[in-house]
Design a protein around this motif. Structure first.
Motif, PDB file in Angstrom:
ATOM      1  N   TRP A 130      -0.158  -3.332  -2.902  1.00  0.00           N
ATOM      2  CA  TRP A 130       0.709  -2.180  -2.674  1.00  0.00           C
ATOM      3  C   TRP A 130       1.869  -2.165  -3.668  1.00  0.00           C
ATOM      4  CZ3 TRP A 130       1.360   2.470  -1.068  1.00  0.00           C
ATOM      5  CH2 TRP A 130       2.628   2.971  -0.809  1.00  0.00           C
TER       6      TRP A 130
ATOM      7  N   THR B 105       8.571  -1.933  -0.157  1.00  0.00           N
ATOM      8  CA  THR B 105       8.272  -3.008   0.791  1.00  0.00           C
ATOM      9  C   THR B 105       8.615  -2.581   2.219  1.00  0.00           C
ATOM     10  OG1 THR B 105       8.740  -4.650  -0.938  1.00  0.00           O
ATOM     11  CG2 THR B 105       8.693  -5.434   1.350  1.00  0.00           C
TER      12      THR B 105
ATOM     13  N   ARG C 177       1.761  -1.687   7.370  1.00  0.00           N
ATOM     14  CA  ARG C 177       1.332  -2.907   8.058  1.00  0.00           C
ATOM     15  C   ARG C 177       1.056  -2.680   9.546  1.00  0.00           C
ATOM     16  NH1 ARG C 177       0.880  -8.226   7.222  1.00  0.00           N
ATOM     17  NH2 ARG C 177       1.236  -9.624   8.981  1.00  0.00           N
TER      18      ARG C 177
ATOM     19  N   GLU D 271      -5.858 -11.733   3.004  1.00  0.00           N
ATOM     20  CA  GLU D 271      -5.131 -11.066   4.074  1.00  0.00           C
ATOM     21  C   GLU D 271      -6.017 -10.115   4.860  1.00  0.00           C
ATOM     22  OE1 GLU D 271      -1.668  -9.077   2.719  1.00  0.00           O
ATOM     23  OE2 GLU D 271      -1.278  -8.108   4.609  1.00  0.00           O
ATOM     24  N   THR D 272      -7.047  -9.570   4.177  1.00  0.00           N
ATOM     25  CA  THR D 272      -7.848  -8.533   4.824  1.00  0.00           C
ATOM     26  C   THR D 272      -9.160  -9.041   5.372  1.00  0.00           C
ATOM     27  OG1 THR D 272      -8.880  -7.914   2.740  1.00  0.00           O
ATOM     28  CG2 THR D 272      -6.885  -6.743   3.344  1.00  0.00           C
TER      29      THR D 272
ATOM     30  N   ARG E  95      -3.049  -7.407   0.449  1.00  0.00           N
ATOM     31  CA  ARG E  95      -2.742  -5.975   0.417  1.00  0.00           C
ATOM     32  C   ARG E  95      -1.286  -5.673   0.087  1.00  0.00           C
ATOM     33  NH1 ARG E  95      -5.630  -2.963   5.406  1.00  0.00           N
ATOM     34  NH2 ARG E  95      -4.688  -4.621   6.646  1.00  0.00           N
ATOM     35  N   LEU E  96      -0.354  -6.539   0.479  1.00  0.00           N
ATOM     36  CA  LEU E  96       1.046  -6.294   0.127  1.00  0.00           C
ATOM     37  C   LEU E  96       1.238  -6.382  -1.379  1.00  0.00           C
ATOM     38  CD1 LEU E  96       4.008  -5.825   0.649  1.00  0.00           C
ATOM     39  CD2 LEU E  96       4.262  -8.265   1.184  1.00  0.00           C
TER      40      LEU E  96
ATOM     41  N   ARG F 142      -2.511  -1.334   9.904  1.00  0.00           N
ATOM     42  CA  ARG F 142      -3.371  -2.002   8.935  1.00  0.00           C
ATOM     43  C   ARG F 142      -4.849  -1.736   9.162  1.00  0.00           C
ATOM     44  NH1 ARG F 142      -2.192  -8.051   8.999  1.00  0.00           N
ATOM     45  NH2 ARG F 142      -4.122  -8.061   7.782  1.00  0.00           N
TER      46      ARG F 142
ATOM     47  N   TRP G 145       5.892  -0.420   3.458  1.00  0.00           N
ATOM     48  CA  TRP G 145       4.787  -1.283   3.862  1.00  0.00           C
ATOM     49  C   TRP G 145       5.036  -1.871   5.246  1.00  0.00           C
ATOM     50  CZ3 TRP G 145       0.052  -3.309   3.158  1.00  0.00           C
ATOM     51  CH2 TRP G 145      -0.213  -4.552   3.737  1.00  0.00           C
ATOM     52  N   ALA G 146       6.243  -2.407   5.443  1.00  0.00           N
ATOM     53  CA  ALA G 146       6.545  -3.100   6.696  1.00  0.00           C
ATOM     54  C   ALA G 146       6.606  -2.145   7.886  1.00  0.00           C
ATOM     55  CB  ALA G 146       7.866  -3.854   6.556  1.00  0.00           C
TER      56      ALA G 146
END
Length: 481
Positions: free
Chosen positions: A114, A456, A464, A12-13, A110-111, A467, A459-460
Protein backbone atom coordinates in the motif's frame (compact mmCIF):
# COMPACT_ATOMS: atom_id res chain seq x y z
CA UNK A 1 -5.94 -21.15 -22.31
CA UNK A 2 -7.77 -18.62 -20.19
CA UNK A 3 -6.78 -15.92 -17.73
CA UNK A 4 -7.97 -16.07 -14.14
CA UNK A 5 -7.32 -13.85 -11.15
CA UNK A 6 -6.03 -15.15 -7.85
CA UNK A 7 -5.25 -13.23 -4.64
CA UNK A 8 -1.55 -12.62 -4.11
CA UNK A 9 -0.11 -14.52 -1.14
CA UNK A 10 2.27 -12.85 1.26
CA UNK A 11 3.33 -13.40 4.86
CA UNK A 12 0.46 -11.13 5.87
CA UNK A 13 -2.22 -12.36 3.48
CA UNK A 14 -1.53 -16.10 3.26
CA UNK A 15 -4.45 -17.75 5.02
CA UNK A 16 -6.93 -20.49 4.21
CA UNK A 17 -9.64 -17.98 4.91
CA UNK A 18 -8.38 -15.46 2.37
CA UNK A 19 -11.27 -14.78 0.03
CA UNK A 20 -11.04 -15.43 -3.67
CA UNK A 21 -11.69 -12.62 -6.06
CA UNK A 22 -15.28 -12.91 -7.21
CA UNK A 23 -15.99 -13.79 -10.80
CA UNK A 24 -19.54 -12.45 -11.02
CA UNK A 25 -20.43 -10.10 -13.87
CA UNK A 26 -19.98 -7.06 -11.63
CA UNK A 27 -16.42 -7.91 -10.66
CA UNK A 28 -13.55 -5.77 -12.02
CA UNK A 29 -12.49 -6.53 -15.56
CA UNK A 30 -9.13 -7.74 -16.81
CA UNK A 31 -6.87 -6.08 -19.34
CA UNK A 32 -6.36 -8.01 -22.58
CA UNK A 33 -2.99 -9.30 -23.73
CA UNK A 34 -2.22 -7.63 -27.04
CA UNK A 35 1.41 -6.57 -27.05
CA UNK A 36 4.75 -8.30 -27.53
CA UNK A 37 8.37 -7.41 -26.89
CA UNK A 38 8.64 -4.93 -29.78
CA UNK A 39 5.50 -2.99 -28.86
CA UNK A 40 6.37 -3.09 -25.16
CA UNK A 41 9.89 -1.87 -25.86
CA UNK A 42 8.59 1.00 -28.00
CA UNK A 43 6.17 2.08 -25.28
CA UNK A 44 8.77 1.69 -22.54
CA UNK A 45 11.50 3.53 -24.44
CA UNK A 46 9.03 6.32 -25.07
CA UNK A 47 8.47 6.61 -21.32
CA UNK A 48 12.23 6.94 -20.80
CA UNK A 49 11.98 9.61 -23.53
CA UNK A 50 15.74 9.77 -24.20
CA UNK A 51 15.72 13.04 -26.16
CA UNK A 52 13.82 15.07 -23.57
CA UNK A 53 16.00 13.56 -20.84
CA UNK A 54 19.08 14.59 -22.79
CA UNK A 55 17.82 18.15 -23.25
CA UNK A 56 16.08 18.67 -19.88
CA UNK A 57 17.74 16.57 -17.19
CA UNK A 58 21.33 16.29 -18.45
CA UNK A 59 21.96 20.08 -18.52
CA UNK A 60 21.43 20.12 -14.74
CA UNK A 61 24.15 17.51 -14.42
CA UNK A 62 26.48 19.48 -16.69
CA UNK A 63 26.03 22.55 -14.48
CA UNK A 64 27.20 20.73 -11.36
CA UNK A 65 29.45 17.97 -12.71
CA UNK A 66 30.95 19.37 -15.93
CA UNK A 67 33.13 16.81 -17.65
CA UNK A 68 32.21 14.18 -15.01
CA UNK A 69 28.62 14.06 -16.29
CA UNK A 70 29.16 11.13 -18.66
CA UNK A 71 30.96 9.14 -15.96
CA UNK A 72 28.16 9.80 -13.47
CA UNK A 73 25.47 8.73 -15.94
CA UNK A 74 27.48 5.58 -16.73
CA UNK A 75 27.66 4.70 -13.01
CA UNK A 76 23.95 5.43 -12.64
CA UNK A 77 23.19 3.15 -15.59
CA UNK A 78 25.18 0.34 -13.98
CA UNK A 79 23.16 0.75 -10.78
CA UNK A 80 20.00 0.67 -12.88
CA UNK A 81 21.08 -2.72 -14.22
CA UNK A 82 20.69 -4.03 -10.67
CA UNK A 83 17.30 -2.31 -10.38
CA UNK A 84 16.29 -3.81 -13.74
CA UNK A 85 17.26 -7.27 -12.48
CA UNK A 86 14.94 -6.80 -9.50
CA UNK A 87 12.08 -5.56 -11.69
CA UNK A 88 12.59 -8.38 -14.18
CA UNK A 89 12.49 -11.17 -11.62
CA UNK A 90 9.59 -9.72 -9.68
CA UNK A 91 7.74 -8.71 -12.84
CA UNK A 92 7.82 -12.24 -14.23
CA UNK A 93 6.74 -13.70 -10.90
CA UNK A 94 3.94 -11.15 -10.56
CA UNK A 95 2.81 -9.84 -13.99
CA UNK A 96 0.28 -7.25 -12.79
CA UNK A 97 -0.70 -3.77 -13.95
CA UNK A 98 -0.16 -2.80 -10.32
CA UNK A 99 3.59 -2.87 -10.92
CA UNK A 100 5.64 -2.16 -7.84
CA UNK A 101 2.80 -2.35 -5.35
CA UNK A 102 1.68 -5.80 -6.52
CA UNK A 103 5.25 -7.08 -6.33
CA UNK A 104 5.94 -5.62 -2.89
CA UNK A 105 2.55 -6.70 -1.50
CA UNK A 106 3.29 -10.28 -2.45
CA UNK A 107 6.74 -10.37 -0.91
CA UNK A 108 6.57 -7.96 2.03
CA UNK A 109 2.89 -7.75 3.00
CA UNK A 110 -0.09 -5.60 2.11
CA UNK A 111 0.89 -2.56 4.19
CA UNK A 112 4.26 -2.32 2.45
CA UNK A 113 2.49 -2.73 -0.89
CA UNK A 114 0.00 0.00 0.00
CA UNK A 115 2.80 2.44 0.86
CA UNK A 116 4.57 1.65 -2.41
CA UNK A 117 1.30 2.33 -4.22
CA UNK A 118 1.03 5.74 -2.51
CA UNK A 119 4.59 6.60 -3.53
CA UNK A 120 3.89 5.51 -7.11
CA UNK A 121 0.67 7.55 -7.13
CA UNK A 122 2.64 10.67 -6.21
CA UNK A 123 4.96 10.01 -9.13
CA UNK A 124 2.23 9.25 -11.66
CA UNK A 125 0.29 12.41 -10.86
CA UNK A 126 3.22 14.85 -10.78
CA UNK A 127 5.83 13.82 -13.35
CA UNK A 128 3.71 14.02 -16.57
CA UNK A 129 2.66 17.68 -16.14
CA UNK A 130 6.17 18.70 -15.05
CA UNK A 131 7.60 17.24 -18.25
CA UNK A 132 4.72 18.53 -20.38
CA UNK A 133 5.39 22.12 -19.29
CA UNK A 134 8.81 21.88 -20.97
CA UNK A 135 7.16 21.69 -24.39
CA UNK A 136 6.95 25.48 -24.73
CA UNK A 137 10.73 25.90 -24.54
CA UNK A 138 11.31 23.64 -27.53
CA UNK A 139 8.45 25.02 -29.60
CA UNK A 140 9.93 28.51 -29.18
CA UNK A 141 11.73 28.48 -32.58
CA UNK A 142 8.30 28.16 -34.23
CA UNK A 143 5.78 29.64 -31.79
CA UNK A 144 5.92 31.25 -28.37
CA UNK A 145 3.52 29.70 -25.89
CA UNK A 146 2.86 30.04 -22.21
CA UNK A 147 4.45 26.97 -20.54
CA UNK A 148 1.35 26.28 -18.44
CA UNK A 149 -1.07 26.37 -21.36
CA UNK A 150 1.30 24.38 -23.56
CA UNK A 151 1.69 21.76 -20.83
CA UNK A 152 -2.06 21.54 -20.29
CA UNK A 153 -2.56 21.06 -24.03
CA UNK A 154 -0.02 18.25 -24.08
CA UNK A 155 -1.75 16.54 -21.14
CA UNK A 156 -5.15 16.73 -22.87
CA UNK A 157 -3.64 15.35 -26.09
CA UNK A 158 -1.95 12.55 -24.15
CA UNK A 159 -5.23 11.73 -22.42
CA UNK A 160 -7.09 11.43 -25.72
CA UNK A 161 -4.34 9.20 -27.10
CA UNK A 162 -4.44 7.11 -23.92
CA UNK A 163 -8.07 6.22 -24.66
CA UNK A 164 -7.03 4.45 -27.88
CA UNK A 165 -6.17 0.77 -28.24
CA UNK A 166 -2.76 -0.03 -26.73
CA UNK A 167 -1.49 -1.54 -29.97
CA UNK A 168 -2.30 1.69 -31.81
CA UNK A 169 -0.50 3.69 -29.16
CA UNK A 170 2.58 1.50 -29.60
CA UNK A 171 2.79 2.57 -33.24
CA UNK A 172 2.11 6.25 -32.48
CA UNK A 173 4.79 6.38 -29.81
CA UNK A 174 7.10 4.32 -31.99
CA UNK A 175 7.00 6.97 -34.74
CA UNK A 176 7.75 9.70 -32.22
CA UNK A 177 10.55 7.59 -30.77
CA UNK A 178 12.25 7.41 -34.17
CA UNK A 179 12.34 11.21 -34.24
CA UNK A 180 13.85 11.22 -30.73
CA UNK A 181 16.61 8.87 -31.77
CA UNK A 182 17.29 10.95 -34.87
CA UNK A 183 17.64 14.10 -32.74
CA UNK A 184 19.99 12.37 -30.32
CA UNK A 185 21.97 11.02 -33.28
CA UNK A 186 22.30 14.49 -34.81
CA UNK A 187 23.67 15.83 -31.50
CA UNK A 188 26.13 12.94 -31.25
CA UNK A 189 27.43 13.33 -34.82
CA UNK A 190 27.81 17.10 -34.50
CA UNK A 191 29.56 16.82 -31.15
CA UNK A 192 32.07 14.23 -32.32
CA UNK A 193 32.80 16.03 -35.60
CA UNK A 194 33.45 19.31 -33.75
CA UNK A 195 35.49 17.77 -30.93
CA UNK A 196 37.54 20.33 -29.00
CA UNK A 197 39.14 17.80 -26.62
CA UNK A 198 40.01 14.13 -26.53
CA UNK A 199 38.47 11.16 -24.74
CA UNK A 200 40.65 11.88 -21.71
CA UNK A 201 38.37 14.84 -20.92
CA UNK A 202 35.71 12.35 -19.81
CA UNK A 203 37.73 11.55 -16.70
CA UNK A 204 39.48 14.85 -15.95
CA UNK A 205 36.57 15.70 -13.62
CA UNK A 206 36.39 19.48 -13.94
CA UNK A 207 33.59 22.04 -13.94
CA UNK A 208 33.62 25.80 -14.62
CA UNK A 209 33.40 27.74 -11.36
CA UNK A 210 30.78 30.41 -10.76
CA UNK A 211 28.41 28.86 -13.29
CA UNK A 212 25.42 29.69 -11.17
CA UNK A 213 25.99 33.43 -11.23
CA UNK A 214 25.13 33.94 -14.84
CA UNK A 215 26.46 33.35 -18.32
CA UNK A 216 30.14 33.03 -18.52
CA UNK A 217 30.69 32.40 -14.82
CA UNK A 218 34.02 33.50 -13.36
CA UNK A 219 36.19 31.67 -15.88
CA UNK A 220 37.75 29.51 -13.18
CA UNK A 221 37.96 25.73 -12.97
CA UNK A 222 36.89 23.55 -10.05
CA UNK A 223 37.58 19.86 -9.48
CA UNK A 224 34.60 17.51 -9.30
CA UNK A 225 35.10 15.39 -6.18
CA UNK A 226 34.02 11.80 -5.65
CA UNK A 227 31.37 13.00 -3.19
CA UNK A 228 29.88 15.31 -5.84
CA UNK A 229 29.67 12.37 -8.24
CA UNK A 230 27.94 10.24 -5.60
CA UNK A 231 25.48 13.07 -4.89
CA UNK A 232 24.87 13.46 -8.63
CA UNK A 233 23.71 9.86 -8.79
CA UNK A 234 20.40 11.07 -7.31
CA UNK A 235 19.68 12.64 -10.71
CA UNK A 236 21.59 10.13 -12.82
CA UNK A 237 19.44 7.28 -11.51
CA UNK A 238 16.39 8.98 -13.01
CA UNK A 239 17.95 9.52 -16.44
CA UNK A 240 16.87 6.03 -17.55
CA UNK A 241 14.14 5.58 -14.93
CA UNK A 242 11.30 4.83 -17.33
CA UNK A 243 12.46 1.27 -18.08
CA UNK A 244 10.20 0.09 -15.23
CA UNK A 245 7.16 0.88 -17.41
CA UNK A 246 7.41 -2.65 -18.79
CA UNK A 247 6.24 -3.99 -15.43
CA UNK A 248 3.09 -1.86 -15.57
CA UNK A 249 2.37 -3.23 -19.03
CA UNK A 250 3.09 -6.86 -18.07
CA UNK A 251 -0.60 -7.68 -17.69
CA UNK A 252 -1.12 -6.75 -21.34
CA UNK A 253 1.99 -8.52 -22.65
CA UNK A 254 1.87 -11.84 -24.43
CA UNK A 255 3.88 -14.48 -22.57
CA UNK A 256 4.86 -12.14 -19.69
CA UNK A 257 7.08 -14.74 -17.99
CA UNK A 258 9.55 -14.27 -20.84
CA UNK A 259 8.76 -10.91 -22.39
CA UNK A 260 8.77 -8.70 -19.27
CA UNK A 261 12.44 -9.38 -18.51
CA UNK A 262 13.41 -9.00 -22.17
CA UNK A 263 11.60 -5.66 -22.41
CA UNK A 264 12.99 -4.26 -19.15
CA UNK A 265 16.61 -5.15 -19.92
CA UNK A 266 16.45 -4.22 -23.61
CA UNK A 267 14.92 -0.85 -22.81
CA UNK A 268 17.56 -0.03 -20.22
CA UNK A 269 20.38 -0.97 -22.60
CA UNK A 270 19.00 0.94 -25.59
CA UNK A 271 18.07 4.05 -23.62
CA UNK A 272 21.48 4.16 -21.89
CA UNK A 273 23.22 4.14 -25.27
CA UNK A 274 20.87 6.75 -26.77
CA UNK A 275 21.56 9.11 -23.85
CA UNK A 276 25.18 8.37 -22.99
CA UNK A 277 26.66 8.58 -26.51
CA UNK A 278 25.42 12.17 -27.12
CA UNK A 279 26.58 13.16 -23.61
CA UNK A 280 30.09 11.94 -24.47
CA UNK A 281 29.92 13.82 -27.79
CA UNK A 282 28.75 17.04 -26.10
CA UNK A 283 31.52 16.78 -23.49
CA UNK A 284 34.15 16.46 -26.22
CA UNK A 285 32.59 18.97 -28.61
CA UNK A 286 31.66 21.87 -26.32
CA UNK A 287 33.54 25.02 -27.31
CA UNK A 288 34.79 25.57 -23.76
CA UNK A 289 34.38 24.22 -20.25
CA UNK A 290 32.17 27.22 -19.48
CA UNK A 291 29.89 26.41 -22.43
CA UNK A 292 29.69 22.79 -21.27
CA UNK A 293 28.86 23.81 -17.71
CA UNK A 294 26.12 26.18 -18.89
CA UNK A 295 24.52 23.14 -20.54
CA UNK A 296 22.67 24.95 -23.35
CA UNK A 297 22.61 22.01 -25.75
CA UNK A 298 20.33 23.74 -28.27
CA UNK A 299 22.81 26.63 -28.54
CA UNK A 300 25.68 24.15 -29.03
CA UNK A 301 23.79 22.40 -31.83
CA UNK A 302 23.10 25.72 -33.56
CA UNK A 303 26.78 26.76 -33.20
CA UNK A 304 27.95 23.43 -34.65
CA UNK A 305 25.53 23.58 -37.59
CA UNK A 306 22.86 26.19 -38.35
CA UNK A 307 19.68 27.65 -36.93
CA UNK A 308 17.64 25.32 -39.17
CA UNK A 309 19.26 22.24 -37.66
CA UNK A 310 18.83 23.70 -34.19
CA UNK A 311 15.13 24.25 -34.89
CA UNK A 312 14.74 20.69 -36.19
CA UNK A 313 16.32 19.23 -33.05
CA UNK A 314 14.17 21.43 -30.80
CA UNK A 315 10.99 20.30 -32.54
CA UNK A 316 12.07 16.66 -32.18
CA UNK A 317 12.48 17.24 -28.44
CA UNK A 318 9.01 18.82 -28.27
CA UNK A 319 7.58 15.72 -29.93
CA UNK A 320 9.55 13.56 -27.49
CA UNK A 321 7.88 15.32 -24.58
CA UNK A 322 4.43 14.79 -26.12
CA UNK A 323 5.37 11.16 -26.67
CA UNK A 324 6.41 10.78 -23.04
CA UNK A 325 3.11 12.32 -21.95
CA UNK A 326 1.13 9.75 -23.95
CA UNK A 327 3.06 6.81 -22.54
CA UNK A 328 2.94 8.10 -18.97
CA UNK A 329 -0.84 8.55 -19.15
CA UNK A 330 -1.13 4.98 -20.46
CA UNK A 331 1.13 3.63 -17.73
CA UNK A 332 -0.37 5.64 -14.90
CA UNK A 333 -3.98 4.85 -15.77
CA UNK A 334 -3.10 1.16 -15.42
CA UNK A 335 -1.91 1.79 -11.87
CA UNK A 336 -5.25 3.35 -10.91
CA UNK A 337 -7.14 0.59 -12.74
CA UNK A 338 -5.24 -2.08 -10.82
CA UNK A 339 -5.82 -0.35 -7.48
CA UNK A 340 -9.58 -0.32 -8.13
CA UNK A 341 -9.60 -3.96 -9.18
CA UNK A 342 -7.73 -4.69 -5.95
CA UNK A 343 -10.39 -2.74 -4.02
CA UNK A 344 -8.27 0.01 -2.54
CA UNK A 345 -11.19 2.44 -2.41
CA UNK A 346 -14.88 2.58 -1.46
CA UNK A 347 -17.05 0.50 -3.80
CA UNK A 348 -18.36 3.32 -6.06
CA UNK A 349 -14.81 4.51 -6.73
CA UNK A 350 -13.57 0.99 -7.43
CA UNK A 351 -16.43 0.40 -9.87
CA UNK A 352 -15.70 3.59 -11.79
CA UNK A 353 -11.94 3.17 -12.00
CA UNK A 354 -12.19 -0.43 -13.22
CA UNK A 355 -14.39 0.38 -16.22
CA UNK A 356 -12.92 -0.45 -19.63
CA UNK A 357 -13.87 1.32 -22.84
CA UNK A 358 -14.49 -0.21 -26.26
CA UNK A 359 -10.76 -0.03 -27.04
CA UNK A 360 -9.90 -1.98 -23.90
CA UNK A 361 -8.43 1.05 -22.13
CA UNK A 362 -9.50 1.92 -18.56
CA UNK A 363 -11.15 5.18 -19.60
CA UNK A 364 -12.17 6.59 -16.20
CA UNK A 365 -8.70 5.94 -14.78
CA UNK A 366 -7.16 7.55 -17.89
CA UNK A 367 -9.25 10.69 -17.44
CA UNK A 368 -8.35 10.88 -13.74
CA UNK A 369 -4.68 10.89 -14.64
CA UNK A 370 -4.83 13.26 -17.59
CA UNK A 371 -7.31 15.94 -16.52
CA UNK A 372 -5.77 16.66 -13.07
CA UNK A 373 -2.38 16.58 -14.81
CA UNK A 374 -3.55 19.39 -17.10
CA UNK A 375 -4.67 21.42 -14.06
CA UNK A 376 -1.34 20.83 -12.30
CA UNK A 377 0.39 22.61 -15.17
CA UNK A 378 -0.87 25.86 -13.62
CA UNK A 379 0.71 25.08 -10.22
CA UNK A 380 4.28 25.72 -9.06
CA UNK A 381 5.63 22.19 -8.98
CA UNK A 382 9.17 22.76 -7.66
CA UNK A 383 8.42 21.22 -4.27
CA UNK A 384 6.28 18.49 -5.78
CA UNK A 385 9.10 17.62 -8.17
CA UNK A 386 11.40 17.19 -5.16
CA UNK A 387 8.80 14.97 -3.52
CA UNK A 388 8.76 12.89 -6.69
CA UNK A 389 12.50 12.32 -6.43
CA UNK A 390 12.12 11.05 -2.88
CA UNK A 391 9.18 8.87 -3.92
CA UNK A 392 11.02 7.21 -6.81
CA UNK A 393 14.06 6.47 -4.64
CA UNK A 394 11.81 5.03 -1.94
CA UNK A 395 10.05 2.83 -4.50
CA UNK A 396 13.33 1.47 -5.82
CA UNK A 397 14.44 0.76 -2.26
CA UNK A 398 11.30 -1.20 -1.42
CA UNK A 399 11.44 -3.09 -4.71
CA UNK A 400 15.01 -4.13 -3.86
CA UNK A 401 13.79 -5.32 -0.44
CA UNK A 402 11.03 -7.32 -2.17
CA UNK A 403 13.58 -8.83 -4.56
CA UNK A 404 15.60 -9.95 -1.56
CA UNK A 405 12.52 -11.89 -0.41
CA UNK A 406 11.56 -13.20 -3.85
CA UNK A 407 12.87 -16.72 -3.39
CA UNK A 408 11.12 -17.63 -0.17
CA UNK A 409 8.67 -20.52 -0.08
CA UNK A 410 6.77 -21.30 -3.27
CA UNK A 411 8.16 -18.21 -5.00
CA UNK A 412 11.60 -19.78 -5.00
CA UNK A 413 10.37 -22.64 -7.19
CA UNK A 414 7.96 -20.65 -9.36
CA UNK A 415 8.47 -20.17 -13.10
CA UNK A 416 10.21 -16.83 -13.52
CA UNK A 417 13.27 -15.08 -14.90
CA UNK A 418 15.99 -15.21 -12.21
CA UNK A 419 18.59 -12.49 -11.75
CA UNK A 420 22.30 -13.35 -11.56
CA UNK A 421 24.29 -12.64 -8.37
CA UNK A 422 21.29 -12.89 -6.06
CA UNK A 423 21.17 -11.86 -3.19
CA UNK A 424 24.21 -9.58 -3.64
CA UNK A 425 22.45 -7.36 -6.21
CA UNK A 426 19.46 -6.36 -4.02
CA UNK A 427 21.66 -6.02 -0.92
CA UNK A 428 24.00 -3.56 -2.66
CA UNK A 429 21.04 -1.68 -4.11
CA UNK A 430 19.43 -1.31 -0.70
CA UNK A 431 22.61 0.22 0.72
CA UNK A 432 23.15 2.61 -2.21
CA UNK A 433 19.53 3.74 -2.47
CA UNK A 434 19.31 4.32 1.27
CA UNK A 435 22.29 6.66 0.96
CA UNK A 436 20.78 8.45 -2.03
CA UNK A 437 17.57 8.91 -0.06
CA UNK A 438 19.51 10.37 2.87
CA UNK A 439 20.98 13.04 0.56
CA UNK A 440 17.59 14.53 -0.38
CA UNK A 441 16.49 17.87 1.08
CA UNK A 442 14.78 17.68 4.45
CA UNK A 443 11.74 19.58 3.18
CA UNK A 444 11.13 17.00 0.45
CA UNK A 445 11.61 14.18 2.93
CA UNK A 446 9.17 15.93 5.26
CA UNK A 447 6.44 16.36 2.64
CA UNK A 448 6.78 12.77 1.47
CA UNK A 449 6.87 11.48 5.04
CA UNK A 450 3.69 13.41 5.85
CA UNK A 451 1.86 11.95 2.86
CA UNK A 452 3.03 8.45 3.79
CA UNK A 453 1.80 9.03 7.36
CA UNK A 454 -1.68 10.01 6.11
CA UNK A 455 -1.70 6.94 3.85
CA UNK A 456 -0.79 4.77 6.82
CA UNK A 457 -3.77 6.18 8.73
CA UNK A 458 -6.05 5.34 5.78
CA UNK A 459 -4.67 1.82 5.92
CA UNK A 460 -5.18 1.53 9.67
CA UNK A 461 -8.67 3.07 9.77
CA UNK A 462 -10.22 1.86 6.51
CA UNK A 463 -8.28 -0.88 4.71
CA UNK A 464 -7.04 -3.06 7.56
CA UNK A 465 -10.44 -3.34 9.34
CA UNK A 466 -11.87 -4.48 5.97
CA UNK A 467 -8.98 -6.75 5.03
CA UNK A 468 -11.32 -9.48 3.78
CA UNK A 469 -12.99 -7.16 1.27
CA UNK A 470 -10.42 -4.38 0.62
CA UNK A 471 -6.91 -4.26 -0.84
CA UNK A 472 -7.08 -7.78 -2.23
CA UNK A 473 -4.07 -7.50 -4.47
CA UNK A 474 -4.47 -9.76 -7.50
CA UNK A 475 -2.37 -10.98 -10.37
CA UNK A 476 -3.51 -12.53 -13.69
CA UNK A 477 -2.39 -16.12 -14.08
CA UNK A 478 -2.71 -18.20 -17.21
CA UNK A 479 -4.98 -21.12 -16.46
CA UNK A 480 -4.16 -24.68 -17.48
CA UNK A 481 -6.26 -26.27 -20.17
Amino acid sequence: MTDTLRPLQSPETASPASPAVPTDPGSPQKLKRSIGVVGGTLLTLSCVTPASTLFVVVPDLFSSLGTATALTIAIGSLLCVGVAFCYSELGTLIPSAGGEYAMVSTMAGRLAGWLVFVLSLLVVMIVPPVIAMGTADYLAPVIHLDPSYAGAGVMILATLAGLLDLRANAWITGIFLVLEVVAAGVVAVLGFTHAERGAGSLVDLTVASGSGSGAGGSGGVDTVTAMLIVSGLAIALFVTQGFSTAVYLSEEMENPRRNVARTVLATLGISSVIILVPVVAITMGAESLTALTEGDISAMVTAWSSSAVGTFVSLCVALAIINAGIVMVIQNSRVLFASARDRAWPSPVNKALSKLGASGAPWVATLLVGVPGALLCFVNLDTLYGVTGVSVTGMYLLVAVAALMARRGSHGTGTAWRMPLWPAVPVVLIAVLAYVLSQQELSYLGWTGGIVAVATLYWALYLRPRRDTRWLVTVPEEGRG
